[in-house]
Design a protein around this motif. Structure first.
Motif, PDB file in Angstrom:
ATOM      1  N   THR A 191      -3.228  -0.637  27.481  1.00 24.79           N
ATOM      2  CA  THR A 191      -2.447  -1.555  28.301  1.00 24.79           C
ATOM      3  C   THR A 191      -0.975  -1.220  28.132  1.00 24.79           C
ATOM      4  N   PRO A 192      -0.202  -1.201  29.213  1.00 22.57           N
ATOM      5  CA  PRO A 192       1.203  -0.828  29.096  1.00 22.57           C
ATOM      6  C   PRO A 192       2.002  -1.901  28.360  1.00 22.57           C
ATOM      7  N   VAL A 193       3.031  -1.459  27.665  1.00 24.01           N
ATOM      8  CA  VAL A 193       3.916  -2.386  26.961  1.00 24.01           C
ATOM      9  C   VAL A 193       4.885  -2.963  27.981  1.00 24.01           C
ATOM     10  N   PRO A 194       4.923  -4.302  28.148  1.00 28.28           N
ATOM     11  CA  PRO A 194       5.802  -4.897  29.163  1.00 28.28           C
ATOM     12  C   PRO A 194       7.269  -4.883  28.725  1.00 28.28           C
ATOM     13  N   TYR A 195       8.131  -5.099  29.695  1.00 29.71           N
ATOM     14  CA  TYR A 195       9.577  -5.207  29.455  1.00 29.71           C
ATOM     15  C   TYR A 195       9.978  -6.680  29.540  1.00 29.71           C
ATOM     16  N   THR A 196      11.018  -7.049  28.803  1.00 36.13           N
ATOM     17  CA  THR A 196      11.546  -8.406  28.879  1.00 36.13           C
ATOM     18  C   THR A 196      13.033  -8.415  28.564  1.00 36.13           C
ATOM     19  N   SER A 197      13.712  -9.407  29.140  1.00 37.14           N
ATOM     20  CA  SER A 197      15.141  -9.555  28.878  1.00 37.14           C
ATOM     21  C   SER A 197      15.417 -10.550  27.749  1.00 37.14           C
ATOM     22  N   ARG A 198      14.374 -11.195  27.218  1.00 39.64           N
ATOM     23  CA  ARG A 198      14.596 -12.136  26.131  1.00 39.64           C
ATOM     24  C   ARG A 198      14.794 -11.384  24.816  1.00 39.64           C
ATOM     25  N   PRO A 199      15.493 -11.993  23.871  1.00 36.34           N
ATOM     26  CA  PRO A 199      15.708 -11.333  22.572  1.00 36.34           C
ATOM     27  C   PRO A 199      14.415 -11.302  21.773  1.00 36.34           C
ATOM     28  N   PRO A 200      14.244 -10.317  20.904  1.00 31.79           N
ATOM     29  CA  PRO A 200      13.025 -10.253  20.086  1.00 31.79           C
ATOM     30  C   PRO A 200      12.945 -11.404  19.090  1.00 31.79           C
ATOM     31  N   ARG A 201      11.738 -11.842  18.842  1.00 32.34           N
ATOM     32  CA  ARG A 201      11.496 -12.889  17.848  1.00 32.34           C
ATOM     33  C   ARG A 201      11.244 -12.239  16.489  1.00 32.34           C
ATOM     34  N   PRO A 202      11.341 -13.016  15.429  1.00 28.81           N
ATOM     35  CA  PRO A 202      11.112 -12.444  14.087  1.00 28.81           C
ATOM     36  C   PRO A 202       9.763 -11.744  14.000  1.00 28.81           C
ATOM     37  N   GLY A 203       9.768 -10.524  13.515  1.00 29.03           N
ATOM     38  CA  GLY A 203       8.536  -9.753  13.347  1.00 29.03           C
ATOM     39  C   GLY A 203       8.167  -8.888  14.534  1.00 29.03           C
ATOM     40  N   GLU A 204       8.795  -9.090  15.686  1.00 31.62           N
ATOM     41  CA  GLU A 204       8.492  -8.281  16.864  1.00 31.62           C
ATOM     42  C   GLU A 204       9.223  -6.946  16.794  1.00 31.62           C
ATOM     43  N   ILE A 205       8.533  -5.875  17.196  1.00 29.73           N
ATOM     44  CA  ILE A 205       9.080  -4.514  17.132  1.00 29.73           C
ATOM     45  C   ILE A 205       9.274  -4.007  18.552  1.00 29.73           C
ATOM     46  N   ASP A 206      10.438  -3.470  18.834  1.00 28.23           N
ATOM     47  CA  ASP A 206      10.736  -2.936  20.166  1.00 28.23           C
ATOM     48  C   ASP A 206       9.781  -1.779  20.484  1.00 28.23           C
ATOM     49  N   GLY A 207       9.130  -1.846  21.635  1.00 30.55           N
ATOM     50  CA  GLY A 207       8.185  -0.810  22.034  1.00 30.55           C
ATOM     51  C   GLY A 207       6.756  -1.109  21.641  1.00 30.55           C
ATOM     52  N   LYS A 208       6.547  -2.180  20.856  1.00 30.55           N
ATOM     53  CA  LYS A 208       5.187  -2.540  20.465  1.00 30.55           C
ATOM     54  C   LYS A 208       4.723  -3.769  21.238  1.00 30.55           C
ATOM     55  N   GLU A 209       5.334  -4.942  20.946  1.00 37.27           N
ATOM     56  CA  GLU A 209       4.994  -6.135  21.718  1.00 37.27           C
ATOM     57  C   GLU A 209       5.642  -6.080  23.102  1.00 37.27           C
ATOM     58  N   TYR A 210       6.931  -5.700  23.130  1.00 34.48           N
ATOM     59  CA  TYR A 210       7.713  -5.592  24.362  1.00 34.48           C
ATOM     60  C   TYR A 210       8.727  -4.464  24.229  1.00 34.48           C
ATOM     61  N   HIS A 211       9.197  -4.014  25.401  1.00 34.64           N
ATOM     62  CA  HIS A 211      10.430  -3.223  25.442  1.00 34.64           C
ATOM     63  C   HIS A 211      11.552  -4.235  25.709  1.00 34.64           C
ATOM     64  N   PHE A 212      12.432  -4.402  24.744  1.00 32.57           N
ATOM     65  CA  PHE A 212      13.505  -5.389  24.879  1.00 32.57           C
ATOM     66  C   PHE A 212      14.738  -4.714  25.482  1.00 32.57           C
ATOM     67  N   VAL A 213      15.158  -5.211  26.671  1.00 31.58           N
ATOM     68  CA  VAL A 213      16.322  -4.657  27.364  1.00 31.58           C
ATOM     69  C   VAL A 213      17.203  -5.818  27.815  1.00 31.58           C
ATOM     70  N   SER A 214      18.408  -5.490  28.212  1.00 33.74           N
ATOM     71  CA  SER A 214      19.314  -6.521  28.698  1.00 33.74           C
ATOM     72  C   SER A 214      18.894  -6.970  30.091  1.00 33.74           C
ATOM     73  N   ARG A 215      19.290  -8.173  30.470  1.00 37.11           N
ATOM     74  CA  ARG A 215      18.981  -8.689  31.796  1.00 37.11           C
ATOM     75  C   ARG A 215      19.604  -7.809  32.877  1.00 37.11           C
ATOM     76  N   GLU A 216      20.849  -7.347  32.637  1.00 39.62           N
ATOM     77  CA  GLU A 216      21.522  -6.507  33.616  1.00 39.62           C
ATOM     78  C   GLU A 216      20.740  -5.215  33.858  1.00 39.62           C
TER      79      GLU A 216
END
Length: 591
Positions: free
Chosen positions: A415-440
């Motif tokens: 399953t593809p890793v989704p993208y989100t503009s929200r900040p990561p929560r404690p324990g979340e790793i970028d590229g694993k649960e989500y790709h965390f990017v800016s809203r812009e």
């Protein structure tokens, strides 16, 4: 020695063997029979050729008596071409495939398939040419047509001509007795039936004459000026509504109607009439076509129904195919069936990007009026799997079904890793649960068309990039997606070719019982610390009704998640079919 041979050959016809034994036993009582004649007759009765012919004759005779002698399909030559095209694209094929490729190209094989299709389509019926008659210019040409009455309908409808008041042939049903005879045409004027004049009579009166006739039916006909040949189209459509001809007060002839249920694939053989198409169910052994409402007529019915419904009453959402009894809907059976096409005024069509949130954007989705969708067969591509999309209301169990499927083969299902503009929560790793990017950045990529589905929830953007899905597909994985249902229209494209499975909740009592027994945690509570409430169960069912009303025409399969193991087994079987069987998809996906 000869008698022993007769007994040893188990393939011989028993009737011929019995006749031969009887001939031997009574040879002495046939004084005129010479040894030479007896030897010839014995060899003939023992010949493989005669026994084979008798065997074929008996099988055909028995099948005809049992009413089981039907072709399985009538387009074997088209299948031969499809297989050749499929094999020609392979770079590395086995010796067996090479042998098959050359065999299917031989003139003898292709001639056999063409002959099979001609017989299956009953293209061998005689077509008698018109006999030119030398008559005076002011005298009408009259044609006498005789047809043998059987249990099969004639396959033609009649009407009263609005201009002349005469009884004329309104329609010839493809594959019916009239069509196969080639003697009756649309527009022909019927003067007499079995010697009874039909002048001044209504179509119903003529029908009663036909019903009371026995044996041969004789028509006295004035041929139409033009007799355009009936050309059968190759269009296939999937029906997005159910239809029962006996309940339709506007169909010209109820006996000529074709019943079907939502999801059936229909072969549209004629669209010449603005209101009534001729069609057969795909794979149906009955070659005679039936009448179904045209796209324009059915769209008009649905629009009129929706206008009469309370647009705010979501609890009573339904899509009924029973026609609205309005006089202006379509012509009555006794009037012309060749009036101007219905023009459906579908106002309010908008083009915009879907930004879904907790308040569903129903106005956008109601614009679509599902009737028929043109489809074609899509053949599986080895090593290139179609994405599987799980659609359903929140809390129905899509995540659990997806998790179980991925656990069966983690190296195959991804399953593809989704993208989100929200900040990561404690324990979340970028590229694993989500790709965390800016809203812009995410809005920029959305405007650039890089996301196949996206939306906003509680002020944060979420989405799945097209590149993440295509990379999984191109790498040979089965890509699993379970997006918000409003993203379905963006996902269902010729590029993605997804297989959409709707996960449906059972009725309230079963839903509550099964979730409570499994100690399921509420998905409406972010902490997942409690079970579902009755109100949340009702919300699941309410959301399911909305999804079915708006999107059911986009579903490839429906799985009711009442018993999780059974639902999971159905999911596994569905995914296997996608990987191994040719399936019907929108025609634009295979062009």
């Amino acid at each position: 020695m000869t008698a022993a041979l007769v007994m040893e050959n188990v393939n011989w016809d028993p009737a011929l063997s019995k006749l031969l034994n009887s001939l031997r036993e009574n040879k002495s009582e046939i004084p005129s029979c010479t040894d030479e004649e007896f030897g010839f007759l014995s060899e003939l009765l023992q010949s493989k050729e005669l026994n084979a012919l008798v065997t074929v004759h008996n099988k055909i005779l028995n099948n005809v008596k049992d009413d089981k002698f039907f072709p399985v399909l009538s387009n074997s030559m088209n299948i031969d071409i499809e297989v050749l095209n499929l094999l020609s694209t392979k770079t590395h094929i086995s010796e067996d495939c090479k042998e098959l490729f050359h065999l299917l190209q031989t003139p003898h094989m292709q001639g056999l398939l063409c002959a099979h299709d001609a017989v299956a389509q009953k293209d061998y019926y005689p077509r008698l040419p018109e006999i030119p008659l030398e008559v005076d210019e002011d005298e009408e040409t009259v044609k006498i047509v005789q047809l043998v009455k059987s249990n099969e309908p004639l396959g033609a409808t009649i009407k009263t001509c609005e201009v002349t008041g005469k009884i004329v042939i309104a329609r010839i049903m493809h594959g019916g007795a009239a069509d196969r005879s080639g003697l009756i045409h649309v527009g022909d004027e019927v003067c007499e039936v079995n010697g009874i004049s039909v002048e001044g009579k209504t179509p119903n009166c003529v029908l009663k004459i036909l019903q009371n006739s026995e044996g041969t039916i004789t028509f006295k006909i004035v041929p139409a000026d033009s007799k355009g040949g009936i050309r059968e189209s190759k269009v296939r459509v999937r029906a997005h509504f159910s239809y029962k001809a006996s309940e339709d007060p506007y169909i010209p002839c109820k006996e000529a109607g074709l019943d079907f249920v939502k999801g059936d694939v229909l072969h549209i053989v004629s669209q010449d009439d603005a209101y009534w198409w001729q069609a057969r169910r795909e794979g149906d052994r009955n070659m005679r076509a039936g009448l179904i409402p045209s796209r324009a007529l059915q769209e008009r019915r649905i629009i009129l129904e929706r206008q009469q419904k309370d647009k705010t009453d979501d609890d009573n959402i339904s899509l009924c195919s029973v026609p609205v009894p309005l006089p202006a809907l379509c012509p009555r059976p006794s009037t012309s069936l060749h009036a101007s096409p219905t023009k459906c005024n579908l106002q309010g069509i908008k083009t915009k990007k879907i930004m879904y949130d907790a308040a569903e954007n129903d106005d956008f989705d109601r614009e679509e009026v599902p009737t028929y969708e043109e489809v074609a067969k899509l053949y599986p591509r080895p090593g290139l799997y179609r994405p599987v999309v799980l659609i359903g209301p929140p809390g129905v169990g899509r995540n659990e079904l997806k998790r179980r499927l991925m656990a069966t083969d983690p190296d195959k299902y991804k399953t593809p890793v989704p993208y989100t503009s929200r900040p990561p929560r404690p324990g979340e790793i970028d590229g694993k649960e989500y790709h965390f990017v800016s809203r812009e950045k995410m809005e920029e990529d959305i405007d650039a068309g890089k996301f196949i589905e996206f939306g906003e929830y509680k002020g944060n953007l979420y989405g799945t990039s097209a590149e993440s899905v295509s990379s999984l597909v191109n790498a040979g994985y089965v890509c699993l997606l379970n997006p918000h249902y409003q993203a379905l229209k963006m996902l269902r494209t010729p590029q993605s070719k997804p297989y959409v499975i709707y996960v449906k909740p059972p009725r309230f009592e079963t839903l509550k019982e099964t979730r409570n027994e499994a100690r399921a945690r509420s998905t409406f509570d972010e902490s997942n610390s409690r079970g579902f409430t009755d109100e949340e169960f009702q919300e699941i069912l309410h959301s399911a009704a909305r999804i079915e009303f708006l999107y059911s025409h986009l579903f490839d399969e429906v799985i009711i998640n009442a018993d999780l193991p059974i639902a999971f087994e159905q999911l596994v079987n569905a995914v296997h079919r996608v990987e191994s069987e040719p399936l019907w998809v929108p025609a634009s996906w295979v062009q």
